[in-house]
Every structure is written in structure tokens, then in C-alpha cells.
Design a protein around this motif. Structure first.
Motif, PDB file in Angstrom:
ATOM      1  N   ALA A 228      -8.805 -15.946 -53.571  1.00  0.00           N
ATOM      2  CA  ALA A 228      -9.819 -15.124 -52.905  1.00  0.00           C
ATOM      3  C   ALA A 228      -9.168 -14.085 -51.995  1.00  0.00           C
ATOM      4  O   ALA A 228      -9.562 -12.908 -51.993  1.00  0.00           O
ATOM      5  CB  ALA A 228     -10.774 -16.008 -52.112  1.00  0.00           C
ATOM      6  N   LEU A 229      -8.173 -14.501 -51.221  1.00  0.00           N
ATOM      7  CA  LEU A 229      -7.476 -13.577 -50.330  1.00  0.00           C
ATOM      8  C   LEU A 229      -6.736 -12.494 -51.112  1.00  0.00           C
ATOM      9  O   LEU A 229      -6.702 -11.327 -50.703  1.00  0.00           O
ATOM     10  CB  LEU A 229      -6.512 -14.328 -49.417  1.00  0.00           C
ATOM     11  CG  LEU A 229      -7.157 -15.152 -48.305  1.00  0.00           C
ATOM     12  CD1 LEU A 229      -6.129 -16.062 -47.650  1.00  0.00           C
ATOM     13  CD2 LEU A 229      -7.821 -14.250 -47.280  1.00  0.00           C
TER      14      LEU A 229
ATOM     15  N   LEU B  95      -0.238 -19.372 -48.203  1.00  0.00           N
ATOM     16  CA  LEU B  95       0.886 -19.569 -49.119  1.00  0.00           C
ATOM     17  C   LEU B  95       1.891 -20.584 -48.580  1.00  0.00           C
ATOM     18  O   LEU B  95       2.451 -21.378 -49.327  1.00  0.00           O
ATOM     19  CB  LEU B  95       1.615 -18.244 -49.382  1.00  0.00           C
ATOM     20  CG  LEU B  95       0.934 -17.260 -50.317  1.00  0.00           C
ATOM     21  CD1 LEU B  95       1.650 -15.918 -50.276  1.00  0.00           C
ATOM     22  CD2 LEU B  95       0.882 -17.789 -51.735  1.00  0.00           C
ATOM     23  N   PHE B  96       2.120 -20.553 -47.256  1.00  0.00           N
ATOM     24  CA  PHE B  96       3.226 -21.312 -46.709  1.00  0.00           C
ATOM     25  C   PHE B  96       2.866 -22.271 -45.592  1.00  0.00           C
ATOM     26  O   PHE B  96       3.740 -22.932 -45.060  1.00  0.00           O
ATOM     27  CB  PHE B  96       4.319 -20.353 -46.222  1.00  0.00           C
ATOM     28  CG  PHE B  96       4.781 -19.452 -47.318  1.00  0.00           C
ATOM     29  CD1 PHE B  96       5.513 -19.956 -48.377  1.00  0.00           C
ATOM     30  CD2 PHE B  96       4.443 -18.117 -47.319  1.00  0.00           C
ATOM     31  CE1 PHE B  96       5.919 -19.128 -49.409  1.00  0.00           C
ATOM     32  CE2 PHE B  96       4.848 -17.292 -48.346  1.00  0.00           C
ATOM     33  CZ  PHE B  96       5.582 -17.797 -49.388  1.00  0.00           C
ATOM     34  N   GLY B  97       1.618 -22.326 -45.182  1.00  0.00           N
ATOM     35  CA  GLY B  97       1.234 -23.225 -44.114  1.00  0.00           C
ATOM     36  C   GLY B  97       1.672 -22.695 -42.764  1.00  0.00           C
ATOM     37  O   GLY B  97       2.322 -21.658 -42.654  1.00  0.00           O
TER      38      GLY B  97
ATOM     39  N   GLY C  96       5.116 -14.394 -51.848  1.00  0.00           N
ATOM     40  CA  GLY C  96       5.384 -14.084 -50.446  1.00  0.00           C
ATOM     41  C   GLY C  96       6.275 -12.867 -50.275  1.00  0.00           C
ATOM     42  O   GLY C  96       6.069 -12.047 -49.375  1.00  0.00           O
ATOM     43  N   HIS C  97       7.270 -12.723 -51.147  1.00  0.00           N
ATOM     44  CA  HIS C  97       8.134 -11.534 -51.103  1.00  0.00           C
ATOM     45  C   HIS C  97       7.318 -10.274 -51.401  1.00  0.00           C
ATOM     46  O   HIS C  97       7.523  -9.231 -50.768  1.00  0.00           O
ATOM     47  CB  HIS C  97       9.288 -11.652 -52.093  1.00  0.00           C
ATOM     48  CG  HIS C  97      10.343 -12.617 -51.672  1.00  0.00           C
ATOM     49  ND1 HIS C  97      11.055 -12.506 -50.499  1.00  0.00           N
ATOM     50  CD2 HIS C  97      10.806 -13.751 -52.271  1.00  0.00           C
ATOM     51  CE1 HIS C  97      11.918 -13.505 -50.395  1.00  0.00           C
ATOM     52  NE2 HIS C  97      11.773 -14.282 -51.453  1.00  0.00           N
ATOM     53  N   SER C  98       6.396 -10.374 -52.334  1.00  0.00           N
ATOM     54  CA  SER C  98       5.541  -9.230 -52.654  1.00  0.00           C
ATOM     55  C   SER C  98       4.609  -8.898 -51.494  1.00  0.00           C
ATOM     56  O   SER C  98       4.381  -7.730 -51.183  1.00  0.00           O
ATOM     57  CB  SER C  98       4.727  -9.505 -53.923  1.00  0.00           C
ATOM     58  OG  SER C  98       5.581  -9.597 -55.039  1.00  0.00           O
ATOM     59  N   VAL C  99       4.083  -9.923 -50.839  1.00  0.00           N
ATOM     60  CA  VAL C  99       3.243  -9.703 -49.655  1.00  0.00           C
ATOM     61  C   VAL C  99       4.062  -9.009 -48.567  1.00  0.00           C
ATOM     62  O   VAL C  99       3.584  -8.072 -47.909  1.00  0.00           O
ATOM     63  CB  VAL C  99       2.638 -11.039 -49.155  1.00  0.00           C
ATOM     64  CG1 VAL C  99       2.051 -10.903 -47.769  1.00  0.00           C
ATOM     65  CG2 VAL C  99       1.583 -11.537 -50.143  1.00  0.00           C
ATOM     66  N   SER C 100       5.297  -9.434 -48.388  1.00  0.00           N
ATOM     67  CA  SER C 100       6.181  -8.804 -47.414  1.00  0.00           C
ATOM     68  C   SER C 100       6.433  -7.341 -47.781  1.00  0.00           C
ATOM     69  O   SER C 100       6.443  -6.462 -46.916  1.00  0.00           O
ATOM     70  CB  SER C 100       7.498  -9.569 -47.338  1.00  0.00           C
ATOM     71  OG  SER C 100       8.364  -8.981 -46.410  1.00  0.00           O
ATOM     72  N   GLY C 101       6.628  -7.065 -49.058  1.00  0.00           N
ATOM     73  CA  GLY C 101       6.807  -5.686 -49.509  1.00  0.00           C
ATOM     74  C   GLY C 101       5.577  -4.841 -49.244  1.00  0.00           C
ATOM     75  O   GLY C 101       5.687  -3.667 -48.851  1.00  0.00           O
TER      76      GLY C 101
ATOM     77  N   ALA D 103      -4.500  -8.065 -41.601  1.00  0.00           N
ATOM     78  CA  ALA D 103      -5.131  -9.342 -41.252  1.00  0.00           C
ATOM     79  C   ALA D 103      -5.216 -10.247 -42.475  1.00  0.00           C
ATOM     80  O   ALA D 103      -4.925 -11.446 -42.397  1.00  0.00           O
ATOM     81  CB  ALA D 103      -6.521  -9.099 -40.667  1.00  0.00           C
ATOM     82  N   ILE D 104      -5.549  -9.687 -43.611  1.00  0.00           N
ATOM     83  CA  ILE D 104      -5.630 -10.467 -44.852  1.00  0.00           C
ATOM     84  C   ILE D 104      -4.236 -10.943 -45.256  1.00  0.00           C
ATOM     85  O   ILE D 104      -4.066 -12.087 -45.685  1.00  0.00           O
ATOM     86  CB  ILE D 104      -6.291  -9.657 -45.987  1.00  0.00           C
ATOM     87  CG1 ILE D 104      -7.747  -9.334 -45.638  1.00  0.00           C
ATOM     88  CG2 ILE D 104      -6.192 -10.387 -47.315  1.00  0.00           C
ATOM     89  CD1 ILE D 104      -8.640 -10.543 -45.452  1.00  0.00           C
ATOM     90  N   LEU D 105      -3.232 -10.095 -45.118  1.00  0.00           N
ATOM     91  CA  LEU D 105      -1.866 -10.496 -45.476  1.00  0.00           C
ATOM     92  C   LEU D 105      -1.363 -11.621 -44.572  1.00  0.00           C
ATOM     93  O   LEU D 105      -0.652 -12.518 -45.037  1.00  0.00           O
ATOM     94  CB  LEU D 105      -0.918  -9.293 -45.419  1.00  0.00           C
ATOM     95  CG  LEU D 105      -1.183  -8.185 -46.441  1.00  0.00           C
ATOM     96  CD1 LEU D 105      -0.197  -7.040 -46.255  1.00  0.00           C
ATOM     97  CD2 LEU D 105      -1.167  -8.704 -47.860  1.00  0.00           C
ATOM     98  N   THR D 106      -1.753 -11.598 -43.308  1.00  0.00           N
ATOM     99  CA  THR D 106      -1.388 -12.683 -42.396  1.00  0.00           C
ATOM    100  C   THR D 106      -2.052 -13.987 -42.839  1.00  0.00           C
ATOM    101  O   THR D 106      -1.402 -15.040 -42.877  1.00  0.00           O
ATOM    102  CB  THR D 106      -1.783 -12.327 -40.943  1.00  0.00           C
ATOM    103  OG1 THR D 106      -1.061 -11.148 -40.564  1.00  0.00           O
ATOM    104  CG2 THR D 106      -1.471 -13.458 -39.989  1.00  0.00           C
ATOM    105  N   ALA D 107      -3.319 -13.901 -43.190  1.00  0.00           N
ATOM    106  CA  ALA D 107      -4.030 -15.086 -43.685  1.00  0.00           C
ATOM    107  C   ALA D 107      -3.414 -15.567 -44.998  1.00  0.00           C
ATOM    108  O   ALA D 107      -3.291 -16.774 -45.231  1.00  0.00           O
ATOM    109  CB  ALA D 107      -5.514 -14.777 -43.870  1.00  0.00           C
ATOM    110  N   LEU D 108      -3.004 -14.644 -45.829  1.00  0.00           N
ATOM    111  CA  LEU D 108      -2.374 -14.987 -47.099  1.00  0.00           C
ATOM    112  C   LEU D 108      -1.058 -15.717 -46.871  1.00  0.00           C
ATOM    113  O   LEU D 108      -0.779 -16.732 -47.521  1.00  0.00           O
ATOM    114  CB  LEU D 108      -2.147 -13.708 -47.903  1.00  0.00           C
ATOM    115  CG  LEU D 108      -1.993 -13.774 -49.398  1.00  0.00           C
ATOM    116  CD1 LEU D 108      -3.055 -14.640 -50.051  1.00  0.00           C
ATOM    117  CD2 LEU D 108      -2.039 -12.380 -49.970  1.00  0.00           C
TER     118      LEU D 108
END
Length: 133
Positions: free
Chosen positions: A6-7, A122-124, A70-75, A113-118
Motif C-alpha cells: 500500500a505504501l 521494510l525494516f522495523g 530499501g536501497h531504491s527508497v534511499s535513492g 513522509a511515505i518513504l519514512t513509513a516505508l
């Protein structure tokens, strides 16, 4: 897994809007004399969308897929930072009126904000993909 999916969907939709807004800014008449800025802004917006699309495509429940996502989210986060910096530069140099970029800034803030929630999904709470890689 449903929360991550969803995120990812929300992040993709926001990044799509950011990409379109970035491409629109590139075409603003006041940037015609500063086309390199316009090109960089468009590239950063499209890059954020591409990173989020990659995160969606690589996501699976196993830890290695989560790390890749997670690497893609960071990118994506890096691309958003670059985009925001470029637009602030244009505003600071009086090449672009701040109100012309407000919608883009709002979308960037929502996406962060969504990426932070993601990241959290992803990682707890205590695990970062940077530590896991």
C-alpha cells in the motif's frame, strides 16, 4: 506485506505527480535562459519516480529483497533532496517565483513522509537497510 504494498502504491502515485510537476517546471518560460536547471529538475523528478518503481518491482518478503527495495527508497530520497535543492536555487536566484514551486514542495514533503513509513515497514523500528547491507 500488505502495508508495504500500500505504501509503495502511495509513494509511486506521489512520485508520478512529482515527475510531472518537474517536467512542467522545465517548460516554464522563465527558465528558457536557464535550460540546464530545467533539465536537472526534470531528471531529478523522473529519477525519484524510477527509484520508487524499482523499489516496488524488487520488493518481496525476504530480507535480501527488502534490502534492495530499501536501497531504491534511499535513492528516491536522494533524488527528492536534489530536486528540492535545485528548485530552491532557482528561487534564490529569482529565476522562479516561490508560488510556482509550492505544489511540488508539498508533494516532496508528502513523499518523504511515505518513504519514512516505508522504511519502518521494510525494516522495523531498529533495523536500517544501511546496517543490514
Amino acid at each position: 506485506m500488505d502495508e508495504v504494498t500500500a505504501l509503495m502504491g502511495v509513494a509511486f502515485n506521489l512520485a508520478h505527480d512529482i515527475s510531472e510537476l518537474s517536467l512542467n517546471i522545465e517548460q516554464y518560460p522563465e527558465l528558457h535562459g536557464h535550460s540546464s536547471y530545467g533539465t536537472q529538475i526534470a531528471d531529478a523528478g523522473v529519477s525519484a519516480l524510477a527509484h520508487i518503481a524499482c523499489a516496488s518491482a524488487t520488493f518481496a518478503p525476504d530480507i535480501h529483497s527488502r534490502i534492495e527495495a530499501g536501497h531504491s527508497v534511499s535513492g528516491a530520497r536522494d533524488s527528492l533532496h536534489t530536486l528540492e535543492h535545485l528548485v530552491h536555487t532557482l528561487i534564490g536566484n529569482h529565476y522562479l517565483a516561490p508560488e510556482r514551486a509550492q505544489r511540488l514542495f508539498d508533494k516532496i514533503e508528502q513523499t518523504r513522509a511515505i518513504l519514512t513509513a516505508l522504511d519502518a515497514e521494510l525494516f522495523g523500528a531498529g533495523l536500517s537497510h544501511r546496517r543490514a547491507s
